[in-house]
Design a protein around this motif. Structure first.
Motif, short mmCIF file in Angstrom:
data_model
loop_
_atom_site.label_atom_id
_atom_site.label_comp_id
_atom_site.label_asym_id
_atom_site.label_seq_id
_atom_site.Cartn_x
_atom_site.Cartn_y
_atom_site.Cartn_z
N VAL A 8 -1.56 -8.43 10.95
CA VAL A 8 -2.67 -8.61 11.62
C VAL A 8 -3.34 -9.58 10.37
CG1 VAL A 8 -5.19 -7.59 11.70
CG2 VAL A 8 -3.18 -6.27 12.41
N ARG A 9 -3.04 -9.54 9.39
CA ARG A 9 -3.60 -10.75 8.52
C ARG A 9 -3.16 -12.27 8.73
NH1 ARG A 9 -1.46 -8.65 2.83
NH2 ARG A 9 0.56 -8.36 4.31
N VAL A 10 -1.92 -12.39 9.36
CA VAL A 10 -1.34 -13.46 9.43
C VAL A 10 -2.24 -14.16 10.86
CG1 VAL A 10 0.47 -14.72 10.47
CG2 VAL A 10 0.68 -13.17 8.48
N LEU A 11 -2.38 -12.98 11.85
CA LEU A 11 -2.96 -13.38 12.97
C LEU A 11 -4.45 -13.82 12.77
CD1 LEU A 11 -2.76 -13.44 16.18
CD2 LEU A 11 -3.91 -11.12 16.27
N ARG A 12 -5.36 -13.33 11.71
CA ARG A 12 -6.44 -13.72 11.45
C ARG A 12 -6.44 -14.85 10.73
NH1 ARG A 12 -7.15 -8.36 8.65
NH2 ARG A 12 -8.35 -6.95 10.11
N ALA A 13 -5.34 -15.32 10.15
CA ALA A 13 -5.18 -16.68 9.22
C ALA A 13 -4.89 -17.78 10.19
CB ALA A 13 -4.18 -16.70 8.29
N TYR A 58 -0.13 -15.94 2.99
CA TYR A 58 0.28 -15.32 4.07
C TYR A 58 1.84 -15.96 4.48
CZ TYR A 58 -4.45 -13.56 4.25
OH TYR A 58 -5.56 -12.97 3.88
N GLY A 59 2.22 -16.58 3.68
CA GLY A 59 3.93 -17.02 3.92
C GLY A 59 4.06 -17.77 5.34
N LEU A 60 2.98 -18.71 5.29
CA LEU A 60 3.02 -19.59 6.53
C LEU A 60 3.60 -21.08 6.11
CD1 LEU A 60 -0.03 -18.40 8.48
CD2 LEU A 60 2.47 -17.93 9.05
N VAL A 61 3.07 -21.58 4.94
CA VAL A 61 3.38 -22.68 4.46
C VAL A 61 4.07 -22.55 3.18
CG1 VAL A 61 1.67 -24.20 5.78
CG2 VAL A 61 1.22 -23.36 3.37
N VAL A 91 0.47 -6.90 18.25
CA VAL A 91 -0.26 -6.98 17.13
C VAL A 91 -1.57 -6.10 17.48
CG1 VAL A 91 -1.25 -8.46 15.43
CG2 VAL A 91 0.73 -9.45 16.59
N GLY A 92 -2.04 -6.20 18.54
CA GLY A 92 -3.43 -5.47 18.89
C GLY A 92 -3.12 -4.00 18.70
N ALA A 93 -1.77 -3.47 18.78
CA ALA A 93 -1.62 -1.90 18.85
C ALA A 93 -1.88 -1.61 17.14
CB ALA A 93 -0.32 -1.60 19.21
N ALA A 94 -1.71 -2.42 16.45
CA ALA A 94 -1.79 -2.03 14.76
C ALA A 94 -3.20 -1.85 14.38
CB ALA A 94 -1.06 -3.27 14.01
N ALA A 99 -9.38 -6.23 17.33
CA ALA A 99 -10.50 -7.13 16.75
C ALA A 99 -9.76 -8.69 16.39
CB ALA A 99 -11.21 -6.59 15.67
N ALA A 100 -8.57 -8.55 15.76
CA ALA A 100 -8.06 -9.88 15.29
C ALA A 100 -7.50 -10.41 16.45
CB ALA A 100 -6.95 -9.57 14.26
N ALA A 101 -6.78 -9.68 17.53
CA ALA A 101 -6.41 -10.42 18.76
C ALA A 101 -7.58 -10.95 19.45
CB ALA A 101 -5.84 -9.32 19.53
N ARG A 102 -8.83 -10.47 19.45
CA ARG A 102 -9.63 -10.85 20.41
C ARG A 102 -10.51 -12.15 19.61
NH1 ARG A 102 -11.73 -5.46 20.46
NH2 ARG A 102 -12.99 -5.87 18.85
#
Length: 210
Positions: A8-13, A58-61, A91-94, A99-102
């Motif tokens: 979820v944190r990655v999705l927010r990022a 968040y391990g993306l770069v 991800v929305g099920a976590a 909220a992060a998905a929205r």
């Protein structure tokens, strides 16, 4: 295929518009310094550095030491050159995922509308010296065929991405040649044709009768 986003944190990022654009530039070019990203996006260099650190958190770069001039030179690249695969349902099920998905979907829709406005802007309002195009095709497909088509298109785009990364736009290339190339966004959607709304059909009929 890209790396699945399960955190979820990655999705927010990646929902943050500036961070999303930074990932896009690194994905297109391959490796860039914070100053390069700042110049390409038109943002302050310290802001680019801050967002790069957040993406790294968040391990993306990650840093690309092979592209650096010396040990003090910080050059960044995406961790997964295949991109990210976002399944908002999973991800929305976590906890906190809905909220992060929205937020993510809202940001993605805003960017999509911005791209549509740019693509369909009149010639006088569009940037000069660029190519822009759109397509609206109808294909009779099963769900499996739609997935196969998406995979073929992804493979084609991947080849062009590698061509861009290996060209003169990367770090160290002649500046005049870099200036001739810019990041293009290929925004594609593959969805079943939606039904015609009753109100839309009635409005069309009234127009035809007028």
């Amino acid at each position: 295929m890209g790396t699945p986003v399960d955190d979820v944190r990655v999705l927010r990022a990646i929902a943050h518009p500036v961070r999303n654009q930074i990932l896009g530039e690194l994905d297109a070019v391959g490796s860039l310094r914070a100053a390069d990203i700042a110049a390409r996006l038109g943002i302050p260099a310290n802001q680019a550095s801050f967002h790069l650190r957040q993406l790294a958190k968040y391990g993306l770069v990650e840093e690309d030491p092979d592209a650096a001039r010396d040990r003090r030179d910080r050059v960044w690249r995406v961790v997964d050159s295949g991109g990210l695969e976002v399944d908002t349902g999973r991800v929305g099920a976590a906890p906190g995922g809905a909220a992060a998905a929205r937020v993510y979907l809202g940001a993605a829709a805003t960017e999509a509308h911005r791209l549509v406005d740019l693509c369909y802007a009149p010639p006088s309002a569009a940037p000069q010296g660029i190519h822009r195009s759109s397509s609206d095709d109808r294909l009779l497909l099963s769900s499996q065929e739609a997935r196969e088509l998406r995979e073929e298109l992804t493979a084609l785009v991947d080849r062009w991405r590698e061509r861009g990364r290996s060209g003169p736009s990367g770090p160290g290339g002649p500046s005049d040649e870099r200036d001739e190339r810019r990041t293009y966004i290929l925004h594609s959607m593959l969805v079943p044709r939606p039904p015609v709304e009753a109100a839309e059909a009635a409005e069309t009929a009234e127009t035809d009768d007028a």
